[in-house]
Design a protein around this motif. Structure first.
Motif, PDB file in Angstrom:
ATOM      1  N   ARG A  96       0.812  -1.254  -0.224  1.00 56.65           N
ATOM      2  CA  ARG A  96       0.207  -0.336   0.183  1.00 56.65           C
ATOM      3  C   ARG A  96       0.583   1.366  -0.054  1.00 56.65           C
ATOM      4  NH1 ARG A  96      -2.805   0.035   4.294  1.00 56.65           N
ATOM      5  NH2 ARG A  96      -1.644  -1.605   5.055  1.00 56.65           N
ATOM      6  N   ALA A  97       2.271   0.902   0.799  1.00 57.86           N
ATOM      7  CA  ALA A  97       3.135   2.077   0.820  1.00 57.86           C
ATOM      8  C   ALA A  97       3.066   2.368  -0.533  1.00 57.86           C
ATOM      9  CB  ALA A  97       4.107   2.244   1.870  1.00 57.86           C
ATOM     10  N   ALA A  98       3.724   1.290  -1.380  1.00 57.17           N
ATOM     11  CA  ALA A  98       4.405   1.852  -2.821  1.00 57.17           C
ATOM     12  C   ALA A  98       3.330   2.300  -3.967  1.00 57.17           C
ATOM     13  CB  ALA A  98       5.115   0.493  -2.863  1.00 57.17           C
ATOM     14  N   GLY A  99       2.036   1.645  -3.633  1.00 60.64           N
ATOM     15  CA  GLY A  99       1.263   1.890  -4.164  1.00 60.64           C
ATOM     16  C   GLY A  99       0.659   3.835  -4.287  1.00 60.64           C
ATOM     17  N   ARG A 100       0.779   4.629  -2.614  1.00 66.01           N
ATOM     18  CA  ARG A 100       0.860   5.423  -2.470  1.00 66.01           C
ATOM     19  C   ARG A 100       2.035   6.561  -2.756  1.00 66.01           C
ATOM     20  NH1 ARG A 100      -0.987   3.316   2.295  1.00 66.01           N
ATOM     21  NH2 ARG A 100       0.824   4.212   3.425  1.00 66.01           N
ATOM     22  N   LEU A 101       3.029   6.046  -2.883  1.00 63.21           N
ATOM     23  CA  LEU A 101       4.266   6.561  -3.475  1.00 63.21           C
ATOM     24  C   LEU A 101       4.453   7.014  -4.670  1.00 63.21           C
ATOM     25  CD1 LEU A 101       6.651   8.040  -2.658  1.00 63.21           C
ATOM     26  CD2 LEU A 101       7.843   5.556  -3.353  1.00 63.21           C
ATOM     27  N   HIS A 102       3.985   6.102  -5.836  1.00 62.68           N
ATOM     28  CA  HIS A 102       3.706   6.200  -7.593  1.00 62.68           C
ATOM     29  C   HIS A 102       2.487   7.089  -7.572  1.00 62.68           C
ATOM     30  CE1 HIS A 102       6.112   2.153  -7.081  1.00 62.68           C
ATOM     31  NE2 HIS A 102       6.202   3.098  -8.249  1.00 62.68           N
ATOM     32  N   GLU A 103       1.118   6.897  -6.746  1.00 59.15           N
ATOM     33  CA  GLU A 103       0.593   8.323  -7.545  1.00 59.15           C
ATOM     34  C   GLU A 103       0.883   9.799  -6.834  1.00 59.15           C
ATOM     35  OE1 GLU A 103      -3.141   6.657  -4.417  1.00 59.15           O
ATOM     36  OE2 GLU A 103      -3.662   4.457  -5.716  1.00 59.15           O
ATOM     37  N   ALA A 104       1.406   9.718  -5.992  1.00 61.52           N
ATOM     38  CA  ALA A 104       1.642  10.864  -5.046  1.00 61.52           C
ATOM     39  C   ALA A 104       3.017  11.576  -6.133  1.00 61.52           C
ATOM     40  CB  ALA A 104       3.146  10.946  -4.007  1.00 61.52           C
ATOM     41  N   LEU A 105       4.210  10.946  -7.001  1.00 56.23           N
ATOM     42  CA  LEU A 105       4.891  11.199  -7.640  1.00 56.23           C
ATOM     43  C   LEU A 105       3.473  11.418  -9.072  1.00 56.23           C
ATOM     44  CD1 LEU A 105       7.734  11.097  -8.591  1.00 56.23           C
ATOM     45  CD2 LEU A 105       7.362   8.460  -9.298  1.00 56.23           C
ATOM     46  N   ALA A 106       2.579  10.534  -8.892  1.00 51.20           N
ATOM     47  CA  ALA A 106       2.462  10.916 -10.245  1.00 51.20           C
ATOM     48  C   ALA A 106       1.912  12.317 -10.632  1.00 51.20           C
ATOM     49  CB  ALA A 106       1.286   9.889 -10.818  1.00 51.20           C
ATOM     50  N   GLN A 107       1.188  12.413  -9.117  1.00 50.33           N
ATOM     51  CA  GLN A 107       1.106  14.638  -9.133  1.00 50.33           C
ATOM     52  C   GLN A 107       1.529  15.424  -9.007  1.00 50.33           C
ATOM     53  OE1 GLN A 107      -1.547  14.267  -5.247  1.00 50.33           O
ATOM     54  NE2 GLN A 107      -2.382  12.265  -6.154  1.00 50.33           N
ATOM     55  N   LEU A 108       2.653  15.650  -9.147  1.00 48.27           N
ATOM     56  CA  LEU A 108       3.665  16.183  -9.358  1.00 48.27           C
ATOM     57  C   LEU A 108       4.345  17.017 -10.596  1.00 48.27           C
ATOM     58  CD1 LEU A 108       7.029  14.172  -6.627  1.00 48.27           C
ATOM     59  CD2 LEU A 108       5.197  16.163  -6.123  1.00 48.27           C
ATOM     60  N   ASP A 109       4.285  17.608 -10.477  1.00 48.76           N
ATOM     61  CA  ASP A 109       4.376  18.676 -12.061  1.00 48.76           C
ATOM     62  C   ASP A 109       6.134  17.753 -12.840  1.00 48.76           C
ATOM     63  OD1 ASP A 109       7.580  20.547 -11.328  1.00 48.76           O
ATOM     64  OD2 ASP A 109       5.851  20.730  -9.870  1.00 48.76           O
ATOM     65  N   GLU A 110       6.227  17.923 -13.485  1.00 49.57           N
ATOM     66  CA  GLU A 110       6.932  17.071 -14.462  1.00 49.57           C
ATOM     67  C   GLU A 110       8.340  17.214 -13.998  1.00 49.57           C
ATOM     68  OE1 GLU A 110       7.082  17.777 -19.100  1.00 49.57           O
ATOM     69  OE2 GLU A 110       5.181  17.214 -18.822  1.00 49.57           O
ATOM     70  N   ARG A 111       8.883  18.943 -14.113  1.00 49.52           N
ATOM     71  CA  ARG A 111       9.800  18.870 -13.379  1.00 49.52           C
ATOM     72  C   ARG A 111      10.652  18.491 -12.017  1.00 49.52           C
ATOM     73  NH1 ARG A 111      11.785  25.138 -12.538  1.00 49.52           N
ATOM     74  NH2 ARG A 111      10.070  25.215 -11.117  1.00 49.52           N
ATOM     75  N   SER A 112       9.344  18.439 -11.116  1.00 50.02           N
ATOM     76  CA  SER A 112       9.680  17.898  -9.788  1.00 50.02           C
ATOM     77  C   SER A 112      10.455  16.184  -9.298  1.00 50.02           C
ATOM     78  CB  SER A 112       8.549  18.393  -8.681  1.00 50.02           C
ATOM     79  OG  SER A 112       8.171  19.487  -8.358  1.00 50.02           O
ATOM     80  N   GLN A 113       8.868  15.733 -10.674  1.00 46.11           N
ATOM     81  CA  GLN A 113       9.382  14.211 -11.396  1.00 46.11           C
ATOM     82  C   GLN A 113      10.309  13.596 -11.555  1.00 46.11           C
ATOM     83  OE1 GLN A 113       6.285  12.641 -13.554  1.00 46.11           O
ATOM     84  NE2 GLN A 113       4.054  13.749 -12.507  1.00 46.11           N
ATOM     85  N   ALA A 114      10.816  14.796 -12.405  1.00 49.24           N
ATOM     86  CA  ALA A 114      12.863  14.317 -13.188  1.00 49.24           C
ATOM     87  C   ALA A 114      13.425  14.897 -12.042  1.00 49.24           C
ATOM     88  CB  ALA A 114      12.425  15.335 -14.555  1.00 49.24           C
ATOM     89  N   ILE A 115      13.328  16.223 -11.336  1.00 52.55           N
ATOM     90  CA  ILE A 115      14.903  15.822 -10.326  1.00 52.55           C
ATOM     91  C   ILE A 115      14.563  14.622  -9.058  1.00 52.55           C
ATOM     92  CG2 ILE A 115      15.126  17.323  -8.807  1.00 52.55           C
ATOM     93  CD1 ILE A 115      14.343  19.759 -10.210  1.00 52.55           C
ATOM     94  N   ILE A 116      13.608  14.328  -9.020  1.00 51.21           N
ATOM     95  CA  ILE A 116      13.171  12.893  -7.453  1.00 51.21           C
ATOM     96  C   ILE A 116      13.921  12.187  -8.567  1.00 51.21           C
ATOM     97  CG2 ILE A 116      11.881  11.537  -6.409  1.00 51.21           C
ATOM     98  CD1 ILE A 116      12.563  15.057  -5.021  1.00 51.21           C
TER      99      ILE A 116
END
Length: 287
Positions: free
Chosen positions: A224-244
């Motif tokens: 469940r934690a991995a699922g929430r992490l992927h969902e939260a990552l998808a909600q970030l803007d493209e630049r934030s996702q790329a940096i992470i």
């Protein structure tokens, strides 16, 4: 000079017991005891000139005394040869520090150093678990063994008498007596002949993750934690996702300067975006 003295003296003093102990003892007893004047002369040569030959003669002439002191510790079940070796280390330290102008014989000065090294060896090897760690406990360890005259437990009067003599609380005498009476246990012994398996403390310890309910709960939480992490990552803007992804999700971690050049911002701005994204991800996983 000090390093060379220790190296040469160690070779001279420790070579014997590694072979035939009886031959070694016979050899050191054949070395004559130094007269006072000769001892003083050699000690002055060593102290003023760093004469290694003088150190050698002083060490060799006193090896017999190390054997004599080491024999007093054979009751601890340790090899006499090992006790002699450790005592020889103490003798070398004493020779190195001996001041002939003080007016005492080297053997009187060296007794403390010889016993100190043997004491440390006994405490390190008498048990797998050390029974004495502080200075007071070490004093109690050796004196209590000598004070006990029988195999039974000390009476209250005997305990209090020993405590008064050694200047320690009676409870410490009782605690040390219990430690001395204890035995080391093999954690995972090998089965003996005729036994299907050996019973050991390891038999009664629970294996990590042995509870199916806990294992299922842990797996479920991680999923469940991995699922929430992927969902939260998808909600970030493209630049934030790329940096992470560049900073935390690759084998080769990108630097702040690399990402600053890539996005046309300062390295400090990249760091701020990274921290904001991490806080958002943590909050999503903990929810």
């Amino acid at each position: 000079m000090n390093a060379a003295l220790v190296s040469q003296s160690r070779q001279l003093a420790l070579a014997g017991p590694l072979g035939s102990l009886d031959a070694y003892i016979h050899a050191v007893n054949a070395i004559p005891v130094l007269p006072v004047a000769e001892e003083q002369r050699l000690a002055r040569r060593l102290r003023s000139e760093g004469d290694l030959d003088a150190a050698r003669e002083l060490v060799l002439a006193h090896l017999r005394f190390v054997v004599h002191i080491a024999r007093g510790y054979v009751g601890y079940g340790l090899p006499l040869g090992d006790l002699v070796q450790e005592g020889n280390v103490g003798l070398m330290k004493a020779v190195k520090r001996f001041d002939p102008e003080v007016g005492v014989r080297l053997v009187s000065f060296a007794v403390h150093w010889i016993r100190a090294e043997i004491h440390e060896y006994v405490l390190r090897n008498w048990r797998l678990v050390r029974v004495a760690t502080t200075k007071a406990q070490r004093k109690l360890f050796f004196n209590l063994r000598r004070a006990k005259t029988g195999l039974g437990w000390l009476s209250r009067d005997e305990t209090e008498a020993i405590a008064r003599d050694l200047g320690v609380p009676a409870r410490e005498v009782t605690e040390m007596e219990q430690r001395l009476a204890g035995q080391d246990l093999v954690f995972d012994p090998v089965p003996e002949d005729g036994e299907d398996k050996a019973v050991s403390p390891a038999t009664y310890l629970p294996a990590p993750g042995a509870d199916p309910a806990e294992a299922l709960e842990q797996d479920d939480w991680q999923e469940r934690a991995a699922g929430r992490l992927h969902e939260a990552l998808a909600q970030l803007d493209e630049r934030s996702q790329a940096i992470i992804q560049a900073r935390w999700m690759t084998d080769r971690k990108a630097t702040l300067q690399d990402l600053a050049g890539r996005f046309g911002v300062s390295a400090e701005r990249v760091r701020q975006i990274e921290q904001q994204a991490i806080r958002a991800l943590r909050g999503a996983v903990a929810a």
